[in-house]
Every structure is written in C-alpha cells, then in structure tokens.
Design an enzyme around this catalytic site. Structure first.
Site, mmCIF file in Angstrom:
data_model
loop_
_atom_site.group_PDB
_atom_site.id
_atom_site.type_symbol
_atom_site.label_atom_id
_atom_site.label_comp_id
_atom_site.label_asym_id
_atom_site.label_seq_id
_atom_site.Cartn_x
_atom_site.Cartn_y
_atom_site.Cartn_z
ATOM 1 N N LYS A 1 0.812 -1.211 0.000
ATOM 2 C CA LYS A 1 0.000 0.000 0.000
ATOM 3 C C LYS A 1 0.849 1.267 0.000
ATOM 4 O O LYS A 1 0.458 2.261 -0.596
ATOM 5 C CB LYS A 1 -1.042 -0.001 1.113
ATOM 6 C CG LYS A 1 -0.498 0.013 2.509
ATOM 7 C CD LYS A 1 -1.622 -0.044 3.524
ATOM 8 C CE LYS A 1 -1.095 -0.420 4.886
ATOM 9 N NZ LYS A 1 0.059 0.343 5.371
ATOM 10 N N ARG B 1 -7.435 2.353 11.100
ATOM 11 C CA ARG B 1 -7.192 0.914 11.133
ATOM 12 C C ARG B 1 -8.111 0.178 12.082
ATOM 13 O O ARG B 1 -8.002 -1.023 12.212
ATOM 14 C CB ARG B 1 -5.743 0.656 11.562
ATOM 15 C CG ARG B 1 -4.811 0.486 10.376
ATOM 16 C CD ARG B 1 -3.387 0.508 10.885
ATOM 17 N NE ARG B 1 -2.555 -0.416 10.197
ATOM 18 C CZ ARG B 1 -1.401 -0.083 9.608
ATOM 19 N NH1 ARG B 1 -0.975 1.143 9.602
ATOM 20 N NH2 ARG B 1 -0.682 -0.982 9.023
ATOM 21 N N ARG C 1 10.439 -8.543 1.862
ATOM 22 C CA ARG C 1 10.592 -7.097 1.943
ATOM 23 C C ARG C 1 11.938 -6.702 2.565
ATOM 24 O O ARG C 1 12.375 -7.299 3.544
ATOM 25 C CB ARG C 1 9.454 -6.611 2.828
ATOM 26 C CG ARG C 1 9.199 -5.175 2.836
ATOM 27 C CD ARG C 1 7.777 -4.895 3.110
ATOM 28 N NE ARG C 1 7.404 -5.054 4.518
ATOM 29 C CZ ARG C 1 6.201 -4.729 4.963
ATOM 30 N NH1 ARG C 1 5.294 -4.268 4.125
ATOM 31 N NH2 ARG C 1 5.907 -4.884 6.226
ATOM 32 N N ARG D 1 12.848 -5.213 7.968
ATOM 33 C CA ARG D 1 12.224 -4.309 8.926
ATOM 34 C C ARG D 1 12.145 -4.995 10.288
ATOM 35 O O ARG D 1 11.892 -6.181 10.371
ATOM 36 C CB ARG D 1 10.795 -3.994 8.455
ATOM 37 C CG ARG D 1 10.638 -2.580 7.972
ATOM 38 C CD ARG D 1 9.345 -2.361 7.287
ATOM 39 N NE ARG D 1 8.175 -2.489 8.158
ATOM 40 C CZ ARG D 1 6.957 -2.078 7.826
ATOM 41 N NH1 ARG D 1 6.755 -1.520 6.639
ATOM 42 N NH2 ARG D 1 5.941 -2.227 8.617
ATOM 43 N N ARG E 1 0.289 -8.865 13.072
ATOM 44 C CA ARG E 1 -0.222 -7.774 12.231
ATOM 45 C C ARG E 1 -1.365 -8.243 11.342
ATOM 46 O O ARG E 1 -2.354 -7.540 11.170
ATOM 47 C CB ARG E 1 0.907 -7.188 11.372
ATOM 48 C CG ARG E 1 1.858 -6.329 12.200
ATOM 49 C CD ARG E 1 2.492 -5.231 11.373
ATOM 50 N NE ARG E 1 3.089 -5.703 10.150
ATOM 51 C CZ ARG E 1 4.332 -6.121 10.037
ATOM 52 N NH1 ARG E 1 5.125 -6.126 11.081
ATOM 53 N NH2 ARG E 1 4.798 -6.501 8.875
HETATM 54 P P1 AMP Z 1 2.765 0.332 8.383
HETATM 55 O O1 AMP Z 1 4.021 0.953 7.914
HETATM 56 O O2 AMP Z 1 1.529 0.981 7.862
HETATM 57 O O3 AMP Z 1 2.793 -1.159 8.202
HETATM 58 O O4 AMP Z 1 2.716 0.563 9.980
HETATM 59 C C1 AMP Z 1 3.734 0.046 10.804
HETATM 60 C C2 AMP Z 1 3.245 -0.074 12.247
HETATM 61 O O5 AMP Z 1 2.896 1.231 12.754
HETATM 62 C C3 AMP Z 1 1.986 -0.929 12.454
HETATM 63 O O6 AMP Z 1 2.261 -2.311 12.527
HETATM 64 C C4 AMP Z 1 1.485 -0.363 13.772
HETATM 65 O O7 AMP Z 1 2.234 -0.846 14.868
HETATM 66 C C5 AMP Z 1 1.781 1.131 13.630
HETATM 67 N N1 AMP Z 1 0.645 1.833 13.003
HETATM 68 C C6 AMP Z 1 0.618 2.435 11.780
HETATM 69 N N2 AMP Z 1 -0.583 2.994 11.545
HETATM 70 C C7 AMP Z 1 -1.330 2.731 12.662
HETATM 71 C C8 AMP Z 1 -2.667 3.032 13.038
HETATM 72 N N3 AMP Z 1 -3.491 3.721 12.233
HETATM 73 N N4 AMP Z 1 -3.098 2.593 14.244
HETATM 74 C C9 AMP Z 1 -2.291 1.932 15.090
HETATM 75 N N5 AMP Z 1 -1.026 1.606 14.798
HETATM 76 C C10 AMP Z 1 -0.536 2.005 13.593
#
Ligand code: AMP
Length: 213
Positions: free
Chosen positions: A14, A89, A123, A156, A167
């Site tokens: 995304k 989310r 990744r 990561r 996740r």
């Molecule tokens: P992403 O890069 O979008 O995969 O986000 C990485 C991590 O950031 C996620 O696994 C969550 O721990 C945290 N995170 C990102 N966006 C949110 C959100 N809207 N609500 C809660 N945690 C978030």
C-alpha cells in the site's frame, strides 16, 4: 481537492501504491507508519512509547495515533490533496476520522493472506535512506545494497514471523470490519494487487472531485 485513504493488509504494497497515486494526482503521501518509524529512529518521546507495539506488530493505542494524524493533517501542506496511508485501522479511528475529515474515496487493496506473508518476508529496507525493496519484484541491482545510496538493505524490525502473524490478525479482526462500514457509505474502491494503479486511477477519475477545502 482529492482526499483519499489507502488500506490493505501488510505486504499489499500500500505504501508503494500510495506513492504512485500521489504522483499520478500530484498529492501529498502521508504514511502514518513512516511517521512512527521516524519517531522510533530519532528516539523521540513518542518513539520510545510506540516502539514495542510496532516491533510486536500490534496497533499503537488510538490516542497516540489520532494526535499524530491530527498534527500531520493540520499542516495543510498540499495543493491538490493527500493520500493517507495506514489510517484508519480500527472502529474508533474510523469514527474519529469520519467525524473530523471529509474523504472522497477509500482504496482497498485485496490479497490472500498467504500471498501477503510471502511478500512481507521478501521485503527489505535501506538502513540508510529508507527506500523499500521487494526481493520478488523490486530487487536491488547488487544484492543487499541500495541502488539509491549504497546503504545496506535490512529486514524491517517488525517483519519477524511472530510480528507478521500478529499484524495480519490485527488487520483481520480490527481493520477488515471497518471496510464494511466504509462500503455502506459508498466510499470504497477495491483493487487486486497487480492491476491496482491503472484500475484505481481510472476508478477515481469517475469519482466527483471535491472542489472545496
Ligand atoms: P505500516 O508501515 O503501515 O505497516 O505501519 C507500521 C506499524 O505502525 C503498524 O504495525 C502499527 O504498529 C503502527 N501503526 C501504523 N498505523 C497505525 C494506526 N493507524 N493505528 C495503530 N497503529 C498504527
């Protein structure tokens, strides 16, 4: 003014798709995950509070997330709009978001969990400039070295098998249900993984563009 949200399970790409959409429509790409990673890397007060949640693959508590999103959107640093990646989310975030901001469309990327896992495991991230790679589709020219800056590619920190499982579970239990609510509001545009950008760009062109702020 175009205001979009992009949603999809981990590994759906995304972030990459959001970047392409942003370029296609001249929008600002706002990634909540990137903002959080910046805080962790720079050891800010917020960074130390959220690091454990992120490493374990759990969602960060809502109040910290809403504050960051509000702060970021209050910047108003776009001319033509934004594409918000990684928010909302869960139900509480969706409620907060719909009450406070108008959005034009939510782009939902769909893909089977097995494919998501395979993609997450492939990744890599540049430890120096942060550029994303994928060993299936977007390999560096020299193995483990960033094409952009020569930095070392790493996995990561939150891409451990346990964190990946957590996740995906969080997505299935907390994020997927809000797609139904957004669908009822006729905000959803869905797309499969591989035909995503051209199809979504076409679909979004059919959406009436909001002319106000
Ligand atoms: P992403 O890069 O979008 O995969 O986000 C990485 C991590 O950031 C996620 O696994 C969550 O721990 C945290 N995170 C990102 N966006 C949110 C959100 N809207 N609500 C809660 N945690 C978030």
């Amino acid at each position: 003014m175009r205001k979009y949200v992009i949603m999809g399970p981990q590994g759906s790409g995304k972030g990459t798709q959001a970047g392409l959409l942003a370029r296609g429509f001249d929008l600002v790409h706002i990634s909540v995950g990137d903002i959080f990673r910046w805080h962790v890397q720079n050891r800010t007060k917020l960074g130390t509070r959220i690091q454990r949640y992120m490493n374990e693959g759990r969602l960060v508590p809502d109040e910290m997330v809403s504050d960051v999103v509000k702060w970021r959107l209050d910047n108003h640093d776009w001319r033509h709009g934004f594409v918000l990646d990684g928010f909302p989310r869960n139900a509480a975030q969706t409620e907060f978001f719909l009450e406070n901001y108008d959005i034009d469309a939510v782009i939902a990327i769909e893909l089977p969990e097995a494919v998501a896992i395979e993609r997450i495991q492939s990744r890599r991230l540049c430890s120096s400039c942060g550029l994303d790679y994928n060993l299936i589709q977007l390999r560096p020219h020299i193995p483990n070295i960033c094409d952009n800056c020569g930095g070392r590619l790493v996995t990561r920190e939150d891409d451990t098998p346990q964190a990946i499982r957590t996740r995906l579970l969080e997505y299935r239990e907390k994020t997927q249900p809000i797609l139904d609510l957004l669908r009822e509001k006729e905000l959803i545009v869905t797309a499969g993984l591989y035909c995503m950008v051209p199809r979504v760009l076409d679909a979004l062109r059919l959406f009436p563009e909001d002319t106000g702020e």
